[in-house]
Each structure stands twice: as structure tokens, then as C-alpha cells.
Scaffold this active site. Structure first.
Site, PDB file in Angstrom:
ATOM      1  N   GLY A  33     -37.823  53.112 -12.650  1.00  0.00           N
ATOM      2  CA  GLY A  33     -37.053  52.827 -11.510  1.00  0.00           C
ATOM      3  C   GLY A  33     -35.492  53.016 -11.531  1.00  0.00           C
ATOM      4  O   GLY A  33     -34.825  53.370 -12.462  1.00  0.00           O
ATOM      5  N   ASN A  34     -35.012  52.507 -10.627  1.00  0.00           N
ATOM      6  CA  ASN A  34     -33.339  52.307 -10.688  1.00  0.00           C
ATOM      7  C   ASN A  34     -32.974  51.078  -9.915  1.00  0.00           C
ATOM      8  O   ASN A  34     -33.644  50.031  -9.259  1.00  0.00           O
ATOM      9  CB  ASN A  34     -32.857  53.530  -9.928  1.00  0.00           C
ATOM     10  CG  ASN A  34     -33.275  53.699  -8.503  1.00  0.00           C
ATOM     11  OD1 ASN A  34     -32.909  53.151  -7.619  1.00  0.00           O
ATOM     12  ND2 ASN A  34     -34.069  54.747  -8.363  1.00  0.00           N
TER      13      ASN A  34
END
Ligand code: CTP
Ligand code: CA
Length: 257
Positions: A33-34
């Protein structure tokens, strides 16, 4: 009731906004993810709604309440975001891609939780079966690697798809979809942003420096540059994300005929 200065200037417009980050599964409990919070995209969607637009908000998993009066589509992966965008833009006037779409995904997500001791003889012996614990991870000694493959670029693909040609302007001429992109950069903000505007043939590119504490991921303010196809650049002051959202719709409005 107080009406803002922009009230109603997007009435009759259909806009699609993406927000948040995508999550690319590694196994059933983990993902790549980020740090995208979704705040910028939600502000853009809310501003468009307040100005009278019909809004579709395609969102990754974020911890923000669903805005009232927008059509919310929840997705997790970049592939799901792409499908949702493609299904929504056909009768839209504008697409604003503020989502942080993962560039890569694990090639073979494991159907089962990947175990820390995968491959070690004692664990396999105690579980009583010789099973391959993971199809994705490759444990070797103290290390572990995941093979990633590239995701499709939604904005770049739309540039070559002639999509949105159903939209007619006031004179009845068919108009292409207006596409707005974002660029979250950590270095060479100007050069990278110009490159993205051209490569994705965007109508507007909003660039920000995510290394600043008053800008980018999780912040309530943003310091952005607007890059236009005629090569002009606007250097905007630090503003609340709601103010950046208003400025984006002001620019888009001038492109809508
Ligand atoms: N974008 C997209 N599809 C992707 C990746 C990005 O539509 N698979 C969009 C983003 O939503 C954003 C713009 O493209 O509006 C720029 O994203 P960014 O990550 O800055 O650009 P990339 O082309 O992915 O380049 P890089 O990450 O290498 O800087
Ligand atoms: Ca990227």
C-alpha cells in the site's frame, strides 16, 4: 442558507473523482500500500457536489466518512479501480485522478497467510504435511522476496481510448473527457510533473512535493503547482485541501464548454 460564490457552476456536469490509495494483496492478511489519506480526493468530490455536479467518488480504503450526496464506489486494488473508472467515465465530463494507484502488484498472491517459518523443516514436520506454504513469497534464510508486476496506467490508457465522446458541449459538438492528474513527488517536482502532463496528455496536472510537512500525505493543507498543456505553470500558496479543490474546479470550469 448561504450560497458560495461558486454555487451551481457545475450543475448538469458529471464528474468522476478517485481518492485514496490502492491495496495490492500479498496474502489474505497483508498488502502492498501507500500513505494516501484520501483527504485531497474527498475534498475535490465534496467541492464538486457543493457546486452542483453529479459526483462519482471511487475510493480506496480510507478512514474518512462517506460524503453525503455522492455516488461512492469502494475498491481495494488498482485493477478494481481501473474497472470502476472505465465503467463510470463513459457519460462523464471530467475525471480527476487524485488516487495513489499502486504501480505494481504481487504477481501471485498467496491464498493462505504466509508463515514466517515457511520452508523450515521443523514447521513442515509438525504440521504433518509437506505443503507449499506460499505461491508468492520466497523465503531464503532470513530474507523474503515478493515478485511484483506492473499495473496498467489508468490515465495514460484513457488518453488513447477516445472515451467520453458521448459528452456534447452547448453547441452540440462531441467532447472528449477532461482528465486531471496528480503527481506526488519527492524530488525534481517540476521536471517530473511536466513529463507526466505530456506522457498522459492531461488537461491539468496538479503536482505536490510530499516531502513537505504542510503538503501531501495526511496533511490538511497542500502546496501545489498547476501544470497546463500550454506550458504555463501556476505556483499556488499553501492552502487547505478544500481551497486546492476549489481552485481545481475553477480551472476545469474554464475548460468546459
Ligand atoms: N495513475 C493512474 N494509473 C496508475 C498510476 C497512476 O491513473 N496505474 C495516475 C494517478 O492517479 C495520478 C497520475 O497518474 O493522477 C500520476 O501518478 P504518479 O504515480 O505520480 O505517476 P506515474 O506515472 O505512476 O509515475 P511514477 O510513480 O513513476 O512517478
Ligand atoms: Ca506511480
Amino acid at each position: 442558507l448561504t450560497l458560495g460564490r461558486h454555487s451551481g457552476d457545475l450543475v448538469g456536469r458529471r464528474v468522476v473523482v478517485t481518492a485514496g490509495g490502492t491495496q495490492e494483496p500479498i496474502d489474505p492478511v497483508r498488502y502492498v500500500g501507500n500513505h494516501s489519506s484520501g483527504k485531497m480526493g474527498y475534498a475535490i468530490a465534496t467541492e464538486a457536489r457543493d457546486r452542483g455536479a453529479d459526483v462519482v467518488l471511487i475510493t480506496g480504503p480510507v478512514s474518512l466518512p462517506a460524503p453525503y450526496g455522492v455516488d461512492l464506489i469502494r475498491i481495494e486494488t488498482a485493477s478494481q479501480m481501473r474497472d470502476a473508472v472505465m465503467a463510470s467515465v463513459n457519460d462523464a465530463d471530467v475525471l480527476v485522478m487524485s488516487a495513489a494507484v499502486a504501480d505494481f502488484r504481487p504477481a501471485h498472491p498467496s491464498p493462505q497467510k504466509i508463515k514466517k517459518h515457511v520452508g523450515e523443516p521443523s514447521i513442515i514436520a509438525s504440521s504433518g504435511q509437506q505443503k507449499q506454504a506460499t505461491t508468492e513469497g520466497h523465503a531464503a534464510g532470513d530474507g523474503f522476496s515478493i515478485h511484483l508486476v506492473r499495473n496498467a496506467d489508468i490515465l495514460a490508457d484513457l488518453a488513447t481510448m477516445q472515451i467520453g465522446q458521448q459528452r456534447r458541449n452547448r453547441e452540440g459538438r462531441l467532447q472528449p473527457l477532461i482528465r486531471v492528474g496528480f503527481a506526488a513527488e519527492t524530488e525534481n517536482v517540476i521536471a517530473n510533473a511536466r513529463d507526466k502532463l505530456v506522457r498522459k496528455q492531461l488537461d491539468l496536472l496538479v503536482a505536490n512535493d510530499v516531502m513537505r510537512s504542510d503538503s501531501g500525505f495526511g496533511a490538511d493543507t497542500n502546496k501545489v503547482y498547476f501544470f497546463h498543456p500550454d506550458e504555463t505553470v501556476e505556483d499556488l500558496p499553501v492552502m487547505p485541501k478544500t481551497g486546492v479543490a476549489a481552485a481545481i474546479w475553477d480551472r476545469v470550469l474554464s475548460l468546459l464548454t
